[in-house]
Design an enzyme around this catalytic site. Structure first.
Site, PDB file in Angstrom:
ATOM      1  N   ASP A  71       0.837  -1.198   0.000  1.00 33.96           N
ATOM      2  CA  ASP A  71       0.000   0.000   0.000  1.00 33.96           C
ATOM      3  C   ASP A  71       0.869   1.243   0.000  1.00 33.96           C
ATOM      4  O   ASP A  71       2.062   1.203   0.296  1.00 33.96           O
ATOM      5  CB  ASP A  71      -0.957   0.017   1.192  1.00 33.96           C
ATOM      6  CG  ASP A  71      -0.239   0.080   2.537  1.00 33.96           C
ATOM      7  OD1 ASP A  71       0.815  -0.581   2.679  1.00 33.96           O
ATOM      8  OD2 ASP A  71      -0.721   0.777   3.451  1.00 33.96           O
ATOM      9  N   ASP A 103       8.567   4.416  -1.163  1.00 37.08           N
ATOM     10  CA  ASP A 103       7.870   3.750  -0.068  1.00 37.08           C
ATOM     11  C   ASP A 103       6.666   2.977  -0.576  1.00 37.08           C
ATOM     12  O   ASP A 103       5.549   3.487  -0.601  1.00 37.08           O
ATOM     13  CB  ASP A 103       7.454   4.788   0.971  1.00 37.08           C
ATOM     14  CG  ASP A 103       7.038   4.175   2.292  1.00 37.08           C
ATOM     15  OD1 ASP A 103       7.250   2.965   2.486  1.00 37.08           O
ATOM     16  OD2 ASP A 103       6.495   4.911   3.131  1.00 37.08           O
ATOM     17  N   GLU A 133      -0.006  -1.121   5.733  1.00 33.39           N
ATOM     18  CA  GLU A 133       1.062  -0.657   6.618  1.00 33.39           C
ATOM     19  C   GLU A 133       0.963   0.824   6.931  1.00 33.39           C
ATOM     20  O   GLU A 133       1.387   1.269   8.002  1.00 33.39           O
ATOM     21  CB  GLU A 133       2.423  -0.958   5.969  1.00 33.39           C
ATOM     22  CG  GLU A 133       3.624  -0.750   6.872  1.00 33.39           C
ATOM     23  CD  GLU A 133       4.202   0.662   6.835  1.00 33.39           C
ATOM     24  OE1 GLU A 133       5.043   0.998   7.680  1.00 33.39           O
ATOM     25  OE2 GLU A 133       3.810   1.438   5.921  1.00 33.39           O
ATOM     26  N   GLU A 134       0.407   1.598   5.998  1.00 38.44           N
ATOM     27  CA  GLU A 134       0.430   3.060   6.126  1.00 38.44           C
ATOM     28  C   GLU A 134      -0.699   3.620   6.987  1.00 38.44           C
ATOM     29  O   GLU A 134      -0.795   4.835   7.157  1.00 38.44           O
ATOM     30  CB  GLU A 134       0.366   3.703   4.738  1.00 38.44           C
ATOM     31  CG  GLU A 134       1.537   3.368   3.816  1.00 38.44           C
ATOM     32  CD  GLU A 134       2.835   4.043   4.226  1.00 38.44           C
ATOM     33  OE1 GLU A 134       2.867   4.695   5.292  1.00 38.44           O
ATOM     34  OE2 GLU A 134       3.826   3.925   3.493  1.00 38.44           O
ATOM     35  N   GLU A 163      12.045  -1.884   3.415  1.00 34.40           N
ATOM     36  CA  GLU A 163      11.715  -0.468   3.512  1.00 34.40           C
ATOM     37  C   GLU A 163      12.891   0.360   2.978  1.00 34.40           C
ATOM     38  O   GLU A 163      14.038  -0.089   2.997  1.00 34.40           O
ATOM     39  CB  GLU A 163      11.441  -0.089   4.971  1.00 34.40           C
ATOM     40  CG  GLU A 163      10.113  -0.550   5.516  1.00 34.40           C
ATOM     41  CD  GLU A 163       8.977   0.435   5.223  1.00 34.40           C
ATOM     42  OE1 GLU A 163       9.201   1.377   4.434  1.00 34.40           O
ATOM     43  OE2 GLU A 163       7.884   0.244   5.783  1.00 34.40           O
TER      44      GLU A 163
END
Length: 360
Positions: A71, A103, A133-134, A163
């Protein structure tokens, strides 16, 4: 629609970025990843929601995890998609521009390339492509795997979260604790303050303790973590002519991974002895485990600098499952979520080459 996993890592990164996947809209990219990996005979593929897990089953004694979230944060206005491949400035070579290039779809592209082109890696590999994740933790795909199918990850000896790190290794991560300290007074007219008690003035004690505090510098598994304790918010008062009867100071403690979540709370009781507080958030850190054979082999194969991760990342979720982890991936983390998000093409190529040195 499957992705072309025979494409070079830069082209594949662009293709992934061009599938818009703002958090909670990951179905299309998860479909594409699943459709691309499912036909590969050397992988066993499992899907949980919009999280895809693919595993080699060669029977090695050692297993490693490569993980990346699929995401992104929302697009800019006007949208910073589709991606653009343009000359860079200041001699940085070609650059891939667009949401997700840093990202972290560059890291995801590296994972996919490895999954497709290394059918017999040097140790068993679990590839995790996860959603959410965000945003809030409850949507995190790693958490869903931990809750629903922990056996897919818990048998690993070591994990790499791809990452963005600028293509160096960042080991483990610090924990993060937030607490609210509230002082209570008595409201009164500000022209007659002797009729009340000013709660904001009482917050001076909290602030003076923070000002005097000396954070630790701690070495864990050979890496140096710098702790931090700061007021990050203060609220109080209801009007310009009223003595405030309540004031809340929010404090954030970033603690080294030698402490547990309980240790961090206990330390706050020491710092704020005699005061009461409420814990509003507490996420433990992660040791890098650089003393372990799998981690040593990873660092030696990559041949890049290794530093401590001073923030918090999902490597902590691996720690919770008993798997030490590090961060390594292409892209400047300072450009994550930036309107001008971009990644040098050379970093994408170098990250793939580094991982191949380890796994191939």
């Amino acid at each position: 629609m499957p992705l072309d996993l025979t494409a070079d890592v830069v082209t594949l990164t662009a293709a992934l970025c061009d599938i818009e996947s703002v958090s909670q809209n990951e179905a299309s990219i998860a479909d594409a990843i699943e459709a691309s990996l499912a036909p590969l005979p050397h992988l066993t593929v499992t899907r949980i929601g919009n999280t895809v897990v693919a595993r080699t089953e060669q029977g090695y004694d050692e297993r490693v995890v490569l993980a990346g979230h699929i995401d992104t944060v929302p697009l800019t206005d006007p949208p910073n998609l589709p991606t653009r491949r343009l000359p860079g400035g200041d001699g940085e070579g070609e650059v891939l521009w667009g949401r997700g290039t840093v990202d972290m779809k560059g890291g995801v592209a590296v994972q996919l390339r490895l999954a497709a082109t290394v059918p017999a890696p040097s140790r068993d590999v679990t590839y995790v492509f996860y959603e959410g994740e965000e945003i809030e933790s409850e949507f995190n795909g790693l958490l869903h795997v931990q809750q629903q199918r922990p056996e897919l990850i818990e048998d690993a000896d070591f994990a790499v979260l791809l990452e963005p790190t600028g293509a160096i290794v960042e080991g483990g991560c610090k924990g993060t604790l937030r607490i609210d300290l509230t002082t209570k007074g008595a409201a009164a007219h500000s022209a007659r303050p002797w009729n009340g008690h000013n709660a904001i003035h009482d917050a001076a004690d909290i602030l003076s303790r923070l000002t005097a505090y000396e954070p630790r510098i701690v070495t864990v598994d050979g890496l140096e973590y710098r702790e931090a304790l700061n007021a990050v918010n203060i609220t109080g008062g209801i009007a310009g002519n009223v003595i405030p009867d309540r004031c809340t100071v929010t404090v954030n403690y970033r603690y080294a991974p030698d402490l547990t979540e309980e240790d961090a709370v206990a330390h706050m009781h020491e710092v704020f002895d005699g005061l009461t507080f409420a814990v509003t958030d507490n996420a433990g850190g992660a040791r890098p485990g650089l003393d372990l054979p799998a981690a040593k082999a990873f660092v030696e194969a990559l041949g890049v600098d290794v530093i401590a991760k001073q923030g918090w990342t999902d490597v902590a979720r691996f720690q919770a499952m008993g798997v030490p982890a590090v961060n390594f991936g292409p892209g400047d983390p300072n450009l994550a979520h930036h309107d001008e998000e971009r990644c040098p093409v050379d970093q994408l190529v170098a990250a793939e080459a580094a991982m191949l040195r380890w796994l191939a």
